[in-house]
Design a protein around this motif. Structure first.
Motif, short mmCIF file in Angstrom:
data_model
loop_
_atom_site.label_atom_id
_atom_site.label_comp_id
_atom_site.label_asym_id
_atom_site.label_seq_id
_atom_site.Cartn_x
_atom_site.Cartn_y
_atom_site.Cartn_z
N LEU A 127 0.86 -1.18 0.00
CA LEU A 127 0.00 0.00 0.00
C LEU A 127 0.89 1.23 0.00
N THR A 128 0.75 2.07 -1.02
CA THR A 128 1.53 3.30 -1.12
C THR A 128 0.62 4.48 -0.82
N ALA A 129 1.01 5.29 0.16
CA ALA A 129 0.21 6.44 0.57
C ALA A 129 0.99 7.73 0.35
N MET A 130 0.29 8.76 -0.08
CA MET A 130 0.92 10.07 -0.26
C MET A 130 0.79 10.88 1.02
N TYR A 131 1.83 11.60 1.39
CA TYR A 131 1.78 12.43 2.59
C TYR A 131 2.54 13.73 2.35
N LEU A 152 3.91 -1.32 3.62
CA LEU A 152 3.45 0.07 3.58
C LEU A 152 4.58 0.96 3.07
N ALA A 153 4.28 1.76 2.05
CA ALA A 153 5.25 2.70 1.49
C ALA A 153 4.63 4.09 1.43
N THR A 154 5.45 5.12 1.51
CA THR A 154 4.95 6.48 1.44
C THR A 154 5.69 7.24 0.35
N VAL A 155 5.01 8.21 -0.25
CA VAL A 155 5.63 9.09 -1.24
C VAL A 155 5.24 10.52 -0.90
N GLN A 164 4.93 7.88 -8.86
CA GLN A 164 5.08 6.62 -8.14
C GLN A 164 3.72 6.00 -7.84
N LEU A 165 2.73 6.83 -7.52
CA LEU A 165 1.38 6.30 -7.27
C LEU A 165 0.82 5.64 -8.53
N LEU A 166 0.98 6.30 -9.67
CA LEU A 166 0.44 5.75 -10.92
C LEU A 166 1.13 4.44 -11.28
N LYS A 206 -8.03 11.54 -11.48
CA LYS A 206 -7.13 11.33 -12.61
C LYS A 206 -6.42 9.99 -12.50
N LEU A 207 -6.00 9.63 -11.30
CA LEU A 207 -5.37 8.33 -11.10
C LEU A 207 -6.33 7.20 -11.46
#
Length: 301
Positions: A127-131, A152-155, A164-166, A206-207
């Motif tokens: 799971l990649t979350a933006m912060y 768990l990963a964050t960007v 990175q999310l896309l 958009k994603l």
């Protein structure tokens, strides 16, 4: 400060929530700006006085539970502190293999969502979350350490982070976004939120459109007396069909309006747990002011 946070992290959740409720009312007492913003935002949505009072205490509980969440050892699972409702939707989306985009507003305990998902499904999908990194060095380091957990990963909230999310979605992985967070100038559009124009991110929709990922809504209800959290998962309604000849700006506003409507519906499930003190209606630096547009009226809770 870290020593205090570590001490708090070892206290029972029920104790932290009692401390947090008192903290919430203390902030209410000493900050006229916070009082005004919470009152105005809740009144805009037609929220009852009892729910507004509950929101004061719940905001404090949100802060007080962070040491318990952030400094909890990675090998100590959440276990019975989390109860699921609708988790079959997330399981089915993962089985489809098209990527999963999870949207949660500033409602209840959104921090626990990522940890609970990573614990349960992290062995099959990250799971990649933006912060948005904190400004203080010590707090930024604490956030990064606390969120660096298995599965768990964050960007960062930047163009590189968006890429990175896309990529994660196109790999069939999970991505988490808070869509009611005010985006930087150029990354949003004005759209009604509880009847008032709010600068709304365009990233989430958009994603979804570019990746073809499953779109799910999730939020964690904070249970009474420190009993834990109930995570609720539901499919998002379909995005609006692109209108013939519509400009990109018009389509972005239509998508943002739909997105805000989904968030409103979640908030109305438990209005006392929404972060009404958040500066949701601010105008980002450099963004043009909202143009005059017809708005709906927020109904009663």
């Amino acid at each position: 400060m870290l020593a205090v946070l570590r001490w708090l992290s070892r206290r029972p959740l029920s104790t932290l929530h009692r401390i947090g409720a008192a903290l919430g009312w203390l902030v209410w007492a000493v900050s006229p700006t916070y009082r005004r913003r919470l009152r105005e935002n809740a009144a805009q949505a037609g929220i009852a006085a009892a729910d507004r009072r509950q929101a004061v205490a719940q905001a404090g509980r949100m802060t007080a539970e962070l040491p318990w969440l952030w400094l909890r050892p990675a090998d100590r699972p959440l276990g019975e502190a989390v109860r699921w409702d609708g988790d079959a939707h997330l399981q089915a989306a993962l089985d489809a293999g098209t990527g999963v985009l999870l949207l949660t507003p500033h409602l209840g305990c959104w921090e626990v969502c990522a940890q609970a998902i990573a614990e349960r499904w992290g062995d099959r999908s990250t799971l990649t979350a933006m912060y948005r990194p904190a400004r203080q060095d010590w707090l930024r380091e604490l956030e990064e350490t606390a969120r660096a957990r298995p599965g768990l990963a964050t960007v960062p909230a930047s163009l590189a982070g968006v890429r990175q999310l896309l990529r994660a979605l196109r790999r069939g992985e999970m991505v988490g976004v808070l869509p009611d967070q005010v985006p930087p100038e150029g990354m949003g559009t004005w759209a009604p939120f509880f009847g008032r124009e709010a600068y709304t991110m365009t990233l989430a929709t958009k994603l979804a459109r570019q990746s073809g990922a499953a779109l799910l809504l999730i939020w964690a209800e904070r249970l009474p007396q420190g009993a834990g959290f109930r995570l609720r998962v539901a499919p998002a309604p379909a995005l609006p069909q692109p209108a013939a000849g519509a400009t990109e700006e018009a389509q972005s506003r239509a998508d943002a309006t739909a997105l805000n409507g989904w968030m409103e519906a979640l908030v109305r499930q438990s209005p006392g747990q929404y972060l009404w003190g958040y500066h949701r209606y601010k105008q980002p630096r450099g963004a043009a002011p909202a143009a005059a547009a017809p708005t709906s009226t927020g109904g009663p809770a």
